[in-house]
Write a protein that holds these residues in place. Structure first.
Motif, mmCIF file in Angstrom:
data_model
loop_
_atom_site.group_PDB
_atom_site.id
_atom_site.type_symbol
_atom_site.label_atom_id
_atom_site.label_comp_id
_atom_site.label_asym_id
_atom_site.label_seq_id
_atom_site.Cartn_x
_atom_site.Cartn_y
_atom_site.Cartn_z
ATOM 1 N N LEU A 147 0.839 -1.211 0.000
ATOM 2 C CA LEU A 147 0.000 0.000 0.000
ATOM 3 C C LEU A 147 0.870 1.255 0.000
ATOM 4 O O LEU A 147 0.563 2.222 -0.711
ATOM 5 N N ALA A 148 1.930 1.250 0.779
ATOM 6 C CA ALA A 148 2.841 2.397 0.787
ATOM 7 C C ALA A 148 3.408 2.635 -0.605
ATOM 8 O O ALA A 148 3.417 3.772 -1.102
ATOM 9 N N TYR A 149 3.845 1.576 -1.254
ATOM 10 C CA TYR A 149 4.396 1.692 -2.606
ATOM 11 C C TYR A 149 3.312 2.135 -3.595
ATOM 12 O O TYR A 149 3.541 3.025 -4.425
ATOM 13 N N PHE A 150 2.142 1.550 -3.523
ATOM 14 C CA PHE A 150 1.026 1.887 -4.400
ATOM 15 C C PHE A 150 0.652 3.362 -4.239
ATOM 16 O O PHE A 150 0.484 4.086 -5.225
ATOM 17 N N PHE A 151 0.550 3.838 -2.991
ATOM 18 C CA PHE A 151 0.220 5.241 -2.744
ATOM 19 C C PHE A 151 1.314 6.159 -3.273
ATOM 20 O O PHE A 151 1.037 7.266 -3.731
ATOM 21 N N SER A 152 2.545 5.710 -3.221
ATOM 22 C CA SER A 152 3.656 6.491 -3.751
ATOM 23 C C SER A 152 3.554 6.608 -5.277
ATOM 24 O O SER A 152 3.721 7.695 -5.835
ATOM 25 N N ILE A 153 3.275 5.512 -5.935
ATOM 26 C CA ILE A 153 3.156 5.502 -7.392
ATOM 27 C C ILE A 153 2.015 6.410 -7.854
ATOM 28 O O ILE A 153 2.132 7.110 -8.859
ATOM 29 N N LEU A 154 0.914 6.409 -7.101
ATOM 30 C CA LEU A 154 -0.242 7.240 -7.455
ATOM 31 C C LEU A 154 -0.092 8.690 -6.978
ATOM 32 O O LEU A 154 -0.997 9.494 -7.157
ATOM 33 N N LYS A 155 1.055 8.988 -6.373
ATOM 34 C CA LYS A 155 1.342 10.329 -5.851
ATOM 35 C C LYS A 155 0.358 10.771 -4.770
ATOM 36 O O LYS A 155 0.100 11.945 -4.586
ATOM 37 N N ILE A 156 -0.180 9.796 -4.052
ATOM 38 C CA ILE A 156 -1.016 10.072 -2.884
ATOM 39 C C ILE A 156 -0.106 10.308 -1.680
ATOM 40 O O ILE A 156 -0.438 11.045 -0.768
ATOM 41 N N LEU A 157 1.048 9.689 -1.730
ATOM 42 C CA LEU A 157 2.004 9.733 -0.633
ATOM 43 C C LEU A 157 3.393 9.952 -1.229
ATOM 44 O O LEU A 157 3.771 9.284 -2.192
ATOM 45 N N SER A 158 4.136 10.885 -0.674
ATOM 46 C CA SER A 158 5.498 11.132 -1.141
ATOM 47 C C SER A 158 6.416 9.991 -0.708
ATOM 48 O O SER A 158 6.347 9.545 0.437
ATOM 49 N N PRO A 159 7.288 9.534 -1.609
ATOM 50 C CA PRO A 159 8.209 8.457 -1.231
ATOM 51 C C PRO A 159 9.297 8.901 -0.249
ATOM 52 O O PRO A 159 10.126 8.105 0.158
ATOM 53 N N TYR A 169 7.821 6.096 5.027
ATOM 54 C CA TYR A 169 8.869 5.344 5.721
ATOM 55 C C TYR A 169 8.288 4.507 6.856
ATOM 56 O O TYR A 169 8.693 3.366 7.069
ATOM 57 N N PHE A 170 7.348 5.089 7.591
ATOM 58 C CA PHE A 170 6.752 4.358 8.709
ATOM 59 C C PHE A 170 5.969 3.140 8.218
ATOM 60 O O PHE A 170 6.071 2.057 8.803
ATOM 61 N N LEU A 171 5.192 3.300 7.155
ATOM 62 C CA LEU A 171 4.432 2.166 6.612
ATOM 63 C C LEU A 171 5.371 1.064 6.131
ATOM 64 O O LEU A 171 5.093 -0.125 6.320
ATOM 65 N N ASN A 172 6.484 1.453 5.507
ATOM 66 C CA ASN A 172 7.467 0.452 5.084
ATOM 67 C C ASN A 172 8.077 -0.255 6.280
ATOM 68 O O ASN A 172 8.248 -1.480 6.269
#
Length: 79
Positions: A17-29, A35-38
């Motif tokens: 989910l962290a990676y998916f949100f990053s790809i969709l630009k919902i969450l900054s990588p 980092y916390f989700l990872n």
């Protein structure tokens, strides 16, 4: 599905989910939440790997979790 599978599934889902949100630009990588989700997801997946005695994934997920917590803590240092 047994308890070990459920624990592993939860950990992997959080990481993905962290990676998916990053790809969709919902969450900054580079965000604290990313980092916390990872860290959380990899830590849970590492625990599941320990439970099933699968050393390669204990190493993989443990390393992923360790790198993520270092990045997470650096966010606070750089403020």
């Amino acid at each position: 599905m047994n308890t070990n599978d459920i624990i592993g599934f939860i950990g992997v889902t959080i990481t993905l989910l962290a990676y998916f949100f990053s790809i969709l630009k919902i969450l900054s990588p580079t965000s604290k939440l990313f980092y916390f989700l990872n860290f959380l997801g990899a830590g849970i997946a590492c625990f599941a790997s320990v439970l099933i005695h699968y050393t390669p994934f204990v190493i993989l997920e443990g390393t992923w979790s360790g790198i993520s917590i270092i990045a997470f803590l650096k966010c606070f240092k750089n403020q």
